[in-house]
Write an enzyme that holds these catalytic residues in place. Structure first.
Site, mmCIF file in Angstrom:
data_model
loop_
_atom_site.group_PDB
_atom_site.id
_atom_site.type_symbol
_atom_site.label_atom_id
_atom_site.label_comp_id
_atom_site.label_asym_id
_atom_site.label_seq_id
_atom_site.Cartn_x
_atom_site.Cartn_y
_atom_site.Cartn_z
ATOM 1 C CG HIS A 121 4.025 3.503 12.219
ATOM 2 N ND1 HIS A 121 3.359 4.319 13.125
ATOM 3 C CD2 HIS A 121 3.490 2.214 12.894
ATOM 4 C CE1 HIS A 121 2.892 3.869 14.151
ATOM 5 N NE2 HIS A 121 2.674 2.828 14.231
ATOM 6 N NE ARG B 78 4.367 -12.717 -1.920
ATOM 7 C CZ ARG B 78 4.405 -13.034 -0.178
ATOM 8 N NH1 ARG B 78 4.078 -14.624 -0.652
ATOM 9 N NH2 ARG B 78 4.027 -12.960 0.631
ATOM 10 C CB SER C 32 5.367 -7.586 -3.413
ATOM 11 O OG SER C 32 5.741 -8.781 -3.889
ATOM 12 C CD GLU D 295 -2.839 10.221 13.204
ATOM 13 O OE1 GLU D 295 -1.798 9.822 12.447
ATOM 14 O OE2 GLU D 295 -3.877 9.437 13.487
ATOM 15 C CB ALA E 247 -0.903 0.554 1.086
ATOM 16 C CD GLN E 248 1.650 4.449 2.684
ATOM 17 O OE1 GLN E 248 2.097 5.495 2.684
ATOM 18 N NE2 GLN E 248 0.469 5.328 3.569
ATOM 19 C CE LYS F 292 0.901 -8.761 10.952
ATOM 20 N NZ LYS F 292 0.080 -9.783 10.663
ATOM 21 C CD GLN F 293 7.343 -10.705 8.319
ATOM 22 O OE1 GLN F 293 8.202 -10.795 8.211
ATOM 23 N NE2 GLN F 293 5.909 -11.310 7.712
ATOM 24 N NE ARG G 258 7.767 -11.508 1.718
ATOM 25 C CZ ARG G 258 7.737 -12.540 2.670
ATOM 26 N NH1 ARG G 258 7.618 -13.097 3.733
ATOM 27 N NH2 ARG G 258 6.201 -11.937 2.536
#
Ligand code: NDP
Ligand SMILES: CC[C@](O)(C(C)=O)C(=O)O
Ligand code: MG
Ligand code: MG
Length: 493
Positions: A132, A76, A78, A389, A47-48, A109-110, A68
């Site tokens: 982020h 894939r 990406s 925000e 997305a980003q 999470k990665q 990857r």
């Protein structure tokens, strides 16, 4: 690794939480110069990653994608995103060693796994860029001391980062330099140049900190931006079905109504949105939103407290370790809601009708925007950051719901945001059960003004207008919107 924020003395926590300086557009006069001719390698074309890369290339920068091996081998999404857009694609080993700037746009999470893999490949004095701050602040990732660590965080889903750029505008952006990693003092210039490359300088930029970005971003996404829009949409639709409103009409009103209503928010703030109601409806919406603020304030405060303490992050990371069990369960449950499963009807709904027949959503949005803003500010987040925000990003999230309902919103936001959205929704729906019992079709599904005398107490109305206009989110909002000279209205449904 330990939570970086919790490792700081209170004085430094407050100092970093309070970094928030609105940057004049003149500070971006050098454009992309600091990165011109540099090799910018983006890890992750989601997305980003994809949308930032498209803007950066259009802004004249040298962009390629390190994916990857399995993403390349299996072609894939990406890999398709990057190659379909004619970007150079390679593996980490092929592209990272030559990179001047490595942009980590993989899921939060990665991050630890990805940064652990790419850091040894990064050349001396290169730069690592995030959108982020979760990995640095909540996980406490330690970065090699010769590497500069910066952040350019669009306050917006990736799809709108691109859409606003193509409209000649941009999205509000927070930029930051990690104080533990700025060995050559080049971080701010590089962050500014990258921000210009994404178009963010046209919408408004705050010089922020990793801490201030994380603690405000997590709060905005969990409450008003995603959580409450989800809860409000589902409860509104269920109420209309319960009251016998045509399902196709109800679905269309909810799916597109949030976009129409928040478009008024974008241009005129909360008071601008409320002004679109008839005066009797405005008085009613004001009173209802006051009640909603009272009911939901403890939940908003709990979310902010858990974000500040690190309780939220450790709860989510436990779910990561448990194979995203809750994330996947809540995602499936959301997909099974009547709203998600009912297509919008082939029925005409005029722009004003969305306001007249959906007073409840106007009340939800006023309550949510003000509550999120108030809760962030009382926790030490500065007003400008809290505005982006709580108010500015709401219409941009609403655009995604209008596209393909909650599925689309939860698809384009980060997994971190999606998890937080469900966490809020799971708690908010039961909290509002008693309130929703009293809601009838004059608030959702039918024209509020139908069959009513239309009389209004002038003194009360003047008082309500003053309260709306004088709220701190409106005061800071008028200042920040003035700076957004190129903001374009979007054609709503
Ligand atoms: N979504 C948003 O709107 C916003 C996101 N952010 C931040 O941007 C960052 C990226 O989020 P987002 O764009 O949503 O992420 P997405 O999930 O949309 O995309 C993630 C990308 O990373 C790749 N990826 C996933 N796991 C790995 C891995 N282990 N190693 C290498 N590549 C991997 C994926 O490709 P593949 O699986 O094919 O390898 C995919 O291309 C996050 O830090 C997020 O918090 C900030 C603001 C808004
Ligand atoms: C609102 C969710 C968000 O923070 C965003 C689009 O800004 C995210 O993490 O996706
Ligand atoms: Mg965000
Ligand atoms: Mg986020």
């Amino acid at each position: 690794m330990a939570n970086y924020f919790n490792s700081l003395p209170l004085r430094e926590q407050l100092n970093q939480l309070g970094v928030c300086e609105f940057m004049d557009i003149a500070e971006f006069a050098d454009g992309v110069a600091a990165l011109k001719g540099k090799k910018v390698v983006i890890v992750g074309a989601g997305a980003q990653g994809l949308n930032q890369g498209l803007n950066l290339r259009d802004s004249g920068l040298d962009i390629s994608y390190a994916l990857r091996q399995e993403a390349i081998d299996k072609k894939r999404d990406s890999w398709k995103n990057a190659t379909d857009n004619n970007f150079k694609v390679g593996t980490f080993e092929e592209l990272i060693p030559g990179a001047d700037v490595v942009v980590n746009l993989t899921p939060d999470k990665q991050h630890t796994a990805v940064v652990t893999k790419i850091m040894p490949l990064m050349k001396q004095n290169s730069t690592l860029l995030y959108s982020h701050g979760f990995n640095i602040v909540e996980e406490g990732m330690q970065i090699r001391k010769d590497i500069t660590v910066i952040m350019v965080a669009p306050k917006c889903p990736g799809s709108e980062v691109r859409a606003e750029y193509l409209r000649g505008f941009g999205v509000p952006t927070l930029i930051a330099v990690h104080p533990e990693n700025d060995p050559e003092g080049k971080g701010l210039e590089q962050a500014k140049a990258y921000c210009v490359g994404t178009g963010g300088h046209r919408a408004g930029v705050l010089r922020s900190s990793f801490v201030a970005e994380v603690k405000s971003d997590l709060m905005g996404e969990q409450t008003i931006l995603c959580g409450l829009l989800q809860t409000g949409s589902i409860l509104s639709f269920d109420k209309m079905l319960e009251k016998g409103i045509d399902a196709g009409y109800a679905s269309k009103l909810v799916q597109y109504g949030v976009e129409v209503v928040t478009e008024a928010l974008k241009h005129g703030g909360v008071s601008g949105m409320m002004d679109r109601l008839s005066n009797p409806a405005k008085v009613a919406a004001f009173k209802i939103s006051e009640e909603l603020k009272t009911i939901m304030r403890p939940l908003f405060q709990k979310h902010q407290d858990d974000i500040m303490s690190g309780e939220f992050s450790s709860t989510m990371m436990k779910d990561w370790a448990n194979g995203d069990a809750n994330l996947l369960k809540w995602r499936a449950e959301t997909g099974e809601t009547a709203f998600e499963k009912t297509p919008a009807g082939d029925v005409k709904i005029g722009e004003q009708e969305y306001f007249d027949n959906y007073t409840l959503m106007v009340a939800f949005i006023r309550a949510g925007v003000e509550l999120a803003f108030e809760t962030m500010v009382e926790a030490g987040i500065k007003a400008e950051s809290a505005y982006y925000e709580s108010l500015h990003e709401t219409p941009l999230i609403a655009n995604t719901i209008a596209r393909k309902k909650l599925f689309e919103m939860n698809r384009v936001i980060s997994d971190t945001a999606e998890y937080g959205c469900y966490l809020f929704d799971q708690a908010c729906k039961p909290l509002l059960a008693g309130f929703m019992k009293k809601v009838d079709t004059d608030l959702v599904g039918k024209n509020f003004n139908e069959g009513k005398t239309g009389s209004v107490d002038n003194v009360e109305l003047v008082h309500i207008n003053a309260i709306l206009r004088d709220h701190p989110v409106e005061v800071v909002g008028r200042k920040l919107r003035k700076a957004m000279t190129a903001m374009k209205a979007i054609k709503t449904a």
